[in-house]
Design a protein around this motif. Structure first.
Motif, PDB file in Angstrom:
ATOM      1  N   ILE A   1      37.263  45.549  38.879  1.00  0.00           N
ATOM      2  CA  ILE A   1      37.986  45.598  37.608  1.00  0.00           C
ATOM      3  C   ILE A   1      37.129  44.895  36.544  1.00  0.00           C
ATOM      4  O   ILE A   1      37.001  45.347  35.428  1.00  0.00           O
ATOM      5  CB  ILE A   1      39.350  44.887  37.745  1.00  0.00           C
ATOM      6  CG1 ILE A   1      40.254  45.690  38.685  1.00  0.00           C
ATOM      7  CG2 ILE A   1      40.002  44.707  36.376  1.00  0.00           C
ATOM      8  CD1 ILE A   1      41.519  44.946  39.072  1.00  0.00           C
ATOM      9  N   ASP A   2      36.531  43.798  36.963  1.00  0.00           N
ATOM     10  CA  ASP A   2      35.563  43.059  36.148  1.00  0.00           C
ATOM     11  C   ASP A   2      34.717  42.275  37.161  1.00  0.00           C
ATOM     12  O   ASP A   2      34.885  42.463  38.360  1.00  0.00           O
ATOM     13  CB  ASP A   2      36.294  42.197  35.096  1.00  0.00           C
ATOM     14  CG  ASP A   2      37.086  41.025  35.675  1.00  0.00           C
ATOM     15  OD1 ASP A   2      36.879  40.673  36.860  1.00  0.00           O
ATOM     16  OD2 ASP A   2      37.916  40.451  34.946  1.00  0.00           O
ATOM     17  N   PRO A   3      33.804  41.420  36.722  1.00  0.00           N
ATOM     18  CA  PRO A   3      32.910  40.783  37.710  1.00  0.00           C
ATOM     19  C   PRO A   3      33.623  39.915  38.754  1.00  0.00           C
ATOM     20  O   PRO A   3      33.032  39.609  39.787  1.00  0.00           O
ATOM     21  CB  PRO A   3      31.971  39.940  36.841  1.00  0.00           C
ATOM     22  CG  PRO A   3      31.961  40.644  35.520  1.00  0.00           C
ATOM     23  CD  PRO A   3      33.353  41.172  35.342  1.00  0.00           C
ATOM     24  N   VAL A   4      34.872  39.534  38.527  1.00  0.00           N
ATOM     25  CA  VAL A   4      35.529  38.640  39.491  1.00  0.00           C
ATOM     26  C   VAL A   4      36.761  39.258  40.161  1.00  0.00           C
ATOM     27  O   VAL A   4      37.376  38.615  41.005  1.00  0.00           O
ATOM     28  CB  VAL A   4      35.935  37.293  38.837  1.00  0.00           C
ATOM     29  CG1 VAL A   4      34.712  36.586  38.263  1.00  0.00           C
ATOM     30  CG2 VAL A   4      37.007  37.480  37.774  1.00  0.00           C
ATOM     31  N   ARG A   5      37.129  40.475  39.794  1.00  0.00           N
ATOM     32  CA  ARG A   5      38.366  41.050  40.337  1.00  0.00           C
ATOM     33  C   ARG A   5      38.115  42.458  40.865  1.00  0.00           C
ATOM     34  O   ARG A   5      37.263  43.177  40.346  1.00  0.00           O
ATOM     35  CB  ARG A   5      39.439  41.115  39.252  1.00  0.00           C
ATOM     36  CG  ARG A   5      39.737  39.766  38.587  1.00  0.00           C
ATOM     37  CD  ARG A   5      40.853  39.934  37.584  1.00  0.00           C
ATOM     38  NE  ARG A   5      41.221  38.696  36.931  1.00  0.00           N
ATOM     39  CZ  ARG A   5      40.746  38.291  35.748  1.00  0.00           C
ATOM     40  NH1 ARG A   5      39.873  39.033  35.082  1.00  0.00           N
ATOM     41  NH2 ARG A   5      41.151  37.153  35.224  1.00  0.00           N
ATOM     42  N   TYR A   6      38.920  42.836  41.878  1.00  0.00           N
ATOM     43  CA  TYR A   6      38.784  44.193  42.397  1.00  0.00           C
ATOM     44  C   TYR A   6      40.111  44.710  42.939  1.00  0.00           C
ATOM     45  O   TYR A   6      41.037  43.942  43.185  1.00  0.00           O
ATOM     46  CB  TYR A   6      37.717  44.267  43.484  1.00  0.00           C
ATOM     47  CG  TYR A   6      37.941  43.371  44.689  1.00  0.00           C
ATOM     48  CD1 TYR A   6      37.260  42.161  44.806  1.00  0.00           C
ATOM     49  CD2 TYR A   6      38.821  43.742  45.716  1.00  0.00           C
ATOM     50  CE1 TYR A   6      37.450  41.334  45.902  1.00  0.00           C
ATOM     51  CE2 TYR A   6      39.013  42.919  46.817  1.00  0.00           C
ATOM     52  CZ  TYR A   6      38.335  41.720  46.905  1.00  0.00           C
ATOM     53  OH  TYR A   6      38.529  40.908  47.985  1.00  0.00           O
ATOM     54  N   ILE A   7      40.167  46.030  43.165  1.00  0.00           N
ATOM     55  CA  ILE A   7      41.288  46.699  43.824  1.00  0.00           C
ATOM     56  C   ILE A   7      40.809  47.045  45.234  1.00  0.00           C
ATOM     57  O   ILE A   7      39.682  47.493  45.404  1.00  0.00           O
ATOM     58  CB  ILE A   7      41.638  48.029  43.115  1.00  0.00           C
ATOM     59  CG1 ILE A   7      42.001  47.782  41.657  1.00  0.00           C
ATOM     60  CG2 ILE A   7      42.753  48.767  43.848  1.00  0.00           C
ATOM     61  CD1 ILE A   7      42.125  49.075  40.862  1.00  0.00           C
ATOM     62  N   ALA A   8      41.674  46.855  46.227  1.00  0.00           N
ATOM     63  CA  ALA A   8      41.262  47.193  47.598  1.00  0.00           C
ATOM     64  C   ALA A   8      42.477  47.471  48.454  1.00  0.00           C
ATOM     65  O   ALA A   8      43.601  47.111  48.099  1.00  0.00           O
ATOM     66  CB  ALA A   8      40.455  46.049  48.201  1.00  0.00           C
ATOM     67  N   ASN A   9      42.244  48.120  49.579  1.00  0.00           N
ATOM     68  CA  ASN A   9      43.266  48.231  50.623  1.00  0.00           C
ATOM     69  C   ASN A   9      42.992  47.154  51.662  1.00  0.00           C
ATOM     70  O   ASN A   9      41.859  46.697  51.799  1.00  0.00           O
ATOM     71  CB  ASN A   9      43.172  49.584  51.331  1.00  0.00           C
ATOM     72  CG  ASN A   9      43.680  50.724  50.484  1.00  0.00           C
ATOM     73  OD1 ASN A   9      43.574  50.692  49.265  1.00  0.00           O
ATOM     74  ND2 ASN A   9      44.218  51.721  51.136  1.00  0.00           N
ATOM     75  N   ARG A  10      44.000  46.813  52.410  1.00  0.00           N
ATOM     76  CA  ARG A  10      43.865  45.824  53.458  1.00  0.00           C
ATOM     77  C   ARG A  10      43.141  46.450  54.656  1.00  0.00           C
ATOM     78  O   ARG A  10      43.535  47.517  55.131  1.00  0.00           O
ATOM     79  CB  ARG A  10      45.264  45.417  53.884  1.00  0.00           C
ATOM     80  CG  ARG A  10      45.385  44.096  54.528  1.00  0.00           C
ATOM     81  CD  ARG A  10      46.801  43.913  55.008  1.00  0.00           C
ATOM     82  NE  ARG A  10      47.737  43.531  53.948  1.00  0.00           N
ATOM     83  CZ  ARG A  10      47.868  42.295  53.476  1.00  0.00           C
ATOM     84  NH1 ARG A  10      47.130  41.318  53.932  1.00  0.00           N
ATOM     85  NH2 ARG A  10      48.763  42.033  52.550  1.00  0.00           N
ATOM     86  N   SER A  11      42.073  45.835  55.117  1.00  0.00           N
ATOM     87  CA  SER A  11      41.372  46.322  56.316  1.00  0.00           C
ATOM     88  C   SER A  11      40.390  45.269  56.788  1.00  0.00           C
ATOM     89  O   SER A  11      39.588  44.769  55.999  1.00  0.00           O
ATOM     90  CB  SER A  11      40.602  47.608  55.988  1.00  0.00           C
ATOM     91  OG  SER A  11      39.749  47.956  57.046  1.00  0.00           O
ATOM     92  N   SER A  12      40.437  44.931  58.062  1.00  0.00           N
ATOM     93  CA  SER A  12      39.499  43.940  58.597  1.00  0.00           C
ATOM     94  C   SER A  12      38.195  44.588  59.030  1.00  0.00           C
ATOM     95  O   SER A  12      37.180  43.922  59.192  1.00  0.00           O
ATOM     96  CB  SER A  12      40.114  43.240  59.816  1.00  0.00           C
ATOM     97  OG  SER A  12      40.209  44.155  60.912  1.00  0.00           O
ATOM     98  N   GLY A  13      38.223  45.902  59.279  1.00  0.00           N
ATOM     99  CA  GLY A  13      37.046  46.592  59.815  1.00  0.00           C
ATOM    100  C   GLY A  13      36.939  46.536  61.325  1.00  0.00           C
ATOM    101  O   GLY A  13      36.056  47.170  61.905  1.00  0.00           O
ATOM    102  N   ARG A  14      37.839  45.796  61.986  1.00  0.00           N
ATOM    103  CA  ARG A  14      37.675  45.558  63.430  1.00  0.00           C
ATOM    104  C   ARG A  14      37.671  46.830  64.265  1.00  0.00           C
ATOM    105  O   ARG A  14      36.861  46.980  65.161  1.00  0.00           O
ATOM    106  CB  ARG A  14      38.788  44.651  63.950  1.00  0.00           C
ATOM    107  CG  ARG A  14      38.552  43.216  63.643  1.00  0.00           C
ATOM    108  CD  ARG A  14      39.222  42.323  64.684  1.00  0.00           C
ATOM    109  NE  ARG A  14      39.003  40.938  64.329  1.00  0.00           N
ATOM    110  CZ  ARG A  14      39.890  40.218  63.627  1.00  0.00           C
ATOM    111  NH1 ARG A  14      41.033  40.729  63.264  1.00  0.00           N
ATOM    112  NH2 ARG A  14      39.609  38.972  63.316  1.00  0.00           N
TER     113      ARG A  14
END
Ligand code: C5P
Length: 216
Positions: A22-35
């Protein structure tokens, strides 16, 4: 089947979330550990496959024998997947963010817009659906579906909508997210198999066996 049964097979896997700034310190994401995706990559590499793991931001070690490519956004993930083609199998485990924002180059200050800022969102490409119609479509294309209700029904619809060969449907109504166990249904053209809850590593091992049965 024998330990090097996937020798010479090229397999691409996506795992983890994507981060959409969104800017250098914020983002949109889904929850996922990658495991779960990492465990699948490791299990396939142990069977001798040539595994490329396209990973969103996670804090996990790269499984032995796996080639890892780090990306941040959905657009970067899509480009990285396309660069790995041709591949025999693609397994898209990543929890890709559905939308991206127009990122501000500087930090948005609280209150500067007289209230919360408006995020001008754009839909991200569907990497799985894109592979399904790609000139170099992998012979075996596997998607994941995280569902909290009507797990099998929603996942069957997703198989048709996305044009993939298998869907691995996770029931995420419990504490699967970030946990070490998973409870899945494997949906193919032949029907549905429901597996008992088991460690993600064991899900990965069994899925790898199924892939051997399907392509070797
Ligand atoms: O539509 P939904 O996000 O539930 O679909 C999940 C499946 O589609 C997963 O295999 C996921 O990795 C893939 N996907 C994708 N690109 C997107 C959204 C989902 O590859 N933009």
């Amino acid at each position: 089947k024998r330990s090097q049964s996937l020798a010479g097979k090229r397999i691409v896997i996506t795992a983890g979330p994507t981060h959409e700034p969104i800017d250098p310190v914020r983002y949109i994401a889904n929850r996922s550990s990658g495991r779960q995706g990492y465990a699948i990559a490791g299990a396939l590499a142990r069977l001798g496959a040539d595994v490329e793991l396209i990973s969103g931001p996670v804090s996990l070690e790269t499984p032995r024998g796996v080639k890892r490519i780090d990306v941040e956004t959905a657009l970067e993930m899509e480009a990285a997947v396309n660069r790995t083609l041709p591949a025999d199998v693609a397994i898209l485990v990543a929890a890709v963010a559905d939308w991206r924002a127009e990122a501000s180059p500087r930090k948005i200050k609280k209150g500067e817009t007289g209230g919360p800022p408006e995020l001008n969102l754009t839909e991200n490409p569907d990497i799985l659906a894109g592979l399904a119609t790609h000139d170099q479509r992998p012979a075996l294309l596997i998607g994941f579906a995280a569902e909290t209700d009507k797990v099998v029904g929603h996942a069957k619809a997703k198989l048709d909508r996305k044009g993939c060969d298998w869907i691995v449907a996770n029931d995420v109504s419990g504490d699967v997210m970030g946990g070490t166990e998973n409870s899945i249904h494997l949906i193919t053209a032949n029907g549905v198999e429901s597996w008992e809850q088991m460690p993600k590593r064991e899900v990965a091992r069994r899925l790898a066996e199924r892939i051997v049965d399907a392509i070797v």
